[in-house]
Design a protein around this motif. Sequence first.
Motif, PDB file in Angstrom:
ATOM      1  N   SER A 157     -66.574 -28.873  -9.654  1.00 62.00           N
ATOM      2  CA  SER A 157     -67.468 -29.000 -10.799  1.00 62.00           C
ATOM      3  C   SER A 157     -68.106 -27.651 -11.076  1.00 62.00           C
ATOM      4  O   SER A 157     -68.445 -26.904 -10.146  1.00 62.00           O
ATOM      5  CB  SER A 157     -68.566 -30.027 -10.512  1.00 62.00           C
ATOM      6  OG  SER A 157     -68.005 -31.309 -10.368  1.00 62.00           O
ATOM      7  N   PHE A 177     -70.269 -27.815 -19.324  1.00 64.05           N
ATOM      8  CA  PHE A 177     -69.975 -28.352 -18.002  1.00 64.05           C
ATOM      9  C   PHE A 177     -68.482 -28.686 -17.917  1.00 64.05           C
ATOM     10  O   PHE A 177     -67.915 -29.317 -18.819  1.00 64.05           O
ATOM     11  CB  PHE A 177     -70.839 -29.575 -17.734  1.00 64.05           C
ATOM     12  CG  PHE A 177     -72.299 -29.230 -17.636  1.00 64.05           C
ATOM     13  CD1 PHE A 177     -72.843 -28.783 -16.445  1.00 64.05           C
ATOM     14  CD2 PHE A 177     -73.113 -29.298 -18.759  1.00 64.05           C
ATOM     15  CE1 PHE A 177     -74.180 -28.446 -16.365  1.00 64.05           C
ATOM     16  CE2 PHE A 177     -74.453 -28.959 -18.684  1.00 64.05           C
ATOM     17  CZ  PHE A 177     -74.996 -28.521 -17.475  1.00 64.05           C
ATOM     18  N   GLU A 234     -64.812 -29.372 -15.178  1.00 64.03           N
ATOM     19  CA  GLU A 234     -64.210 -29.664 -13.883  1.00 64.03           C
ATOM     20  C   GLU A 234     -62.850 -28.974 -13.803  1.00 64.03           C
ATOM     21  O   GLU A 234     -62.103 -28.945 -14.801  1.00 64.03           O
ATOM     22  CB  GLU A 234     -64.037 -31.184 -13.681  1.00 64.03           C
ATOM     23  CG  GLU A 234     -65.322 -31.879 -13.285  1.00 64.03           C
ATOM     24  CD  GLU A 234     -65.100 -33.327 -12.908  1.00 64.03           C
ATOM     25  OE1 GLU A 234     -65.981 -33.883 -12.240  1.00 64.03           O
ATOM     26  OE2 GLU A 234     -64.060 -33.906 -13.280  1.00 64.03           O
ATOM     27  N   SER A 238     -59.558 -35.562 -12.086  1.00 64.31           N
ATOM     28  CA  SER A 238     -60.938 -35.873 -12.454  1.00 64.31           C
ATOM     29  C   SER A 238     -61.074 -37.364 -12.723  1.00 64.31           C
ATOM     30  O   SER A 238     -60.320 -37.922 -13.507  1.00 64.31           O
ATOM     31  CB  SER A 238     -61.356 -35.088 -13.702  1.00 64.31           C
ATOM     32  OG  SER A 238     -62.601 -35.543 -14.171  1.00 64.31           O
ATOM     33  N   ARG A 242     -63.431 -38.589 -14.288  1.00 59.56           N
ATOM     34  CA  ARG A 242     -64.115 -38.723 -15.575  1.00 59.56           C
ATOM     35  C   ARG A 242     -63.144 -38.728 -16.757  1.00 59.56           C
ATOM     36  O   ARG A 242     -63.538 -38.994 -17.876  1.00 59.56           O
ATOM     37  CB  ARG A 242     -65.128 -37.587 -15.757  1.00 59.56           C
ATOM     38  CG  ARG A 242     -66.103 -37.470 -14.596  1.00 59.56           C
ATOM     39  CD  ARG A 242     -67.266 -36.604 -14.969  1.00 59.56           C
ATOM     40  NE  ARG A 242     -67.924 -36.055 -13.804  1.00 59.56           N
ATOM     41  CZ  ARG A 242     -69.054 -35.355 -13.842  1.00 59.56           C
ATOM     42  NH1 ARG A 242     -69.636 -35.129 -15.001  1.00 59.56           N
ATOM     43  NH2 ARG A 242     -69.596 -34.874 -12.754  1.00 59.56           N
ATOM     44  N   LEU A 292     -66.166 -31.324 -19.747  1.00 59.85           N
ATOM     45  CA  LEU A 292     -66.931 -32.568 -19.701  1.00 59.85           C
ATOM     46  C   LEU A 292     -67.835 -32.612 -20.922  1.00 59.85           C
ATOM     47  O   LEU A 292     -68.932 -32.047 -20.926  1.00 59.85           O
ATOM     48  CB  LEU A 292     -67.753 -32.647 -18.410  1.00 59.85           C
ATOM     49  CG  LEU A 292     -66.941 -32.553 -17.109  1.00 59.85           C
ATOM     50  CD1 LEU A 292     -67.873 -32.623 -15.908  1.00 59.85           C
ATOM     51  CD2 LEU A 292     -65.905 -33.662 -17.041  1.00 59.85           C
ATOM     52  N   ASN A 321     -76.871 -33.664 -16.720  1.00 60.15           N
ATOM     53  CA  ASN A 321     -76.209 -32.448 -16.238  1.00 60.15           C
ATOM     54  C   ASN A 321     -77.184 -31.284 -16.126  1.00 60.15           C
ATOM     55  O   ASN A 321     -77.164 -30.536 -15.149  1.00 60.15           O
ATOM     56  CB  ASN A 321     -75.061 -32.077 -17.178  1.00 60.15           C
ATOM     57  CG  ASN A 321     -73.849 -32.974 -17.014  1.00 60.15           C
ATOM     58  OD1 ASN A 321     -73.586 -33.485 -15.932  1.00 60.15           O
ATOM     59  ND2 ASN A 321     -73.116 -33.187 -18.085  1.00 60.15           N
TER      60      ASN A 321
END
Length: 557
Positions: free
Chosen positions: A71, A83, A85, A100, A102, A118, A129
């Motif tokens: 991350s 943000f 990943e 991921s 997400r 993200l 975040n």
Amino acid sequence: MNQTKFILVFFNLIFSSFVIGYETKISIFLGKEGKDKVNCSYAGSDYYECKKGKREIFVKYLDLFEHSPLSGFEIGQNGELKFIEFEKFVVDGELKTNKSVRQTNRPHLSYTHGEKLLEDRDVQSRLTNLQFLISEISDDSGNVSERMKDIFKSADLESKSTITKLKKSPVKFDVRGKSYKCKSPKSDKGECLVSACENENQEKAFFIRLFHDGSTGEFFRFSVDSKGELNGAGYVSSIDFENLDKPYFEPLSGAYYAADFSAYEDPEENNTIITSKMKLPNAYIKEKEKFEEITDDKNIFTFEAAIEFCPKPLRDQYLKAKDKAMGVLAAEKMVQLIERTNEELRSDLVNESFLPKGLCHKGGFYFEEEAREEVEKLVPQGPKKTISMDEAVSLFNEQKDRSDIAWNHLEDGCYARAHLMTRAFDKLKISTDKIWVRGDLEKRLPNGEVVKWDFHVAPIVYVKHKGKTVKMVIDPSISNKPVTVDQWLKEFDRNTINGRKAVQTTYPMPENARAYGRTVIAFSDKFPMSPTPDMEASEEDLDQEARDVMDQFLNFK
């Protein structure tokens, strides 16, 4: 210094030096295809800085999470934090590829591990975040680079600016298909900020913004209809703030929720014969969603705990509207149904119009035949022998002076106290039973804290007074002398205090009584220690449990 202590200190110093001196070598792969490898340098606080052209990225690595993507975040050209990943990266020469969690929409075959942005689709995810990043850097500010400190300042400024907008912005939200528009609060000071709201039918509502203990905000609302009755109340998790370009979404957090008093579970899992239709009183047949909202214990307890931080006039307005709605519900005819389910007795209030066939009926309540024997075993024994009022007072004082009972722990333990007292009365050959109650139960402690209960129980004795046999409650946790049932209820039941008389039912008392705006009481013999009796428990088991509970609570100050 002895030799053993010297050796321990020596090895500790060597180990510490090794840990401090060692830095993991990290590389990441940029791009959706994960083709562009970039080496990173340690930036402090488990973060690594990775630069490629104009791109400046920080990633966090902990070997505890080596099976997850890395991350990180990127500083954009305009200073905006993004943000990210990284599903493909190298740790000390070892290539790792971790998907991921997400990313929900992805092919299962020929998957390419790459860089995943993200996207903050809503205000709350962005704040989450930012707040995580702020806490990470501020908690370890002495071990991060100056650039990381600049990032902390940028994140902190953005977070504070967003929260300011959350406090001041007009809002819109939907409830049961109706859209409410709310003005800005008159003030943005304090923990609880209140806005007036209205829908297209000119129905009124209050939007409550709660910023407690420096939180990023939790949002509630309640509405009152033209009759002054509560029309709805609860958590608002989907909101449009006029001054923000993204909506606000958040799942129900239950941050203030203290206990789960849910009245119903999955019928198949619980083997109950009660259907959702049976729960509806006649006045709410066409308003099922409204009924469920204003009677759901979890929802109401969460809401009421939240508005404790709000001004008293607002709380009073809500309570007045709630009391009116509960008064209407209390006038609805509901009957008691006792069933045998999941190896125990269960009791609920239901609409008599929707009862299934084949039930037994006795003394104003319905029951399954399988429950008959157990219900009959638990009926109160009654006054085999009465005592005088002076004897009752003496008995009360003896119990109040007991050092093995935690009288000051009002929050819990009534079942254990009642058990120990009834057994003491029984040894003295004094007729004793128990009174059980469910309703809107609460008691304000000397320190101002309000204690709420799902149920309460205490022993009763039978007193000969003015030629009549009177049930007197012995409960030093609530009163300072023996009291009648009505006097006892006036100490802690809001329905009784507001003039709604308690309804007598059969033990076990209905679990969902509060949902119908009424208080129910039930009498049993001395055996059961909980609202749902454990018929297999021995007297020794119950006695040991009661003493264990009291030992625990006696240690509380």
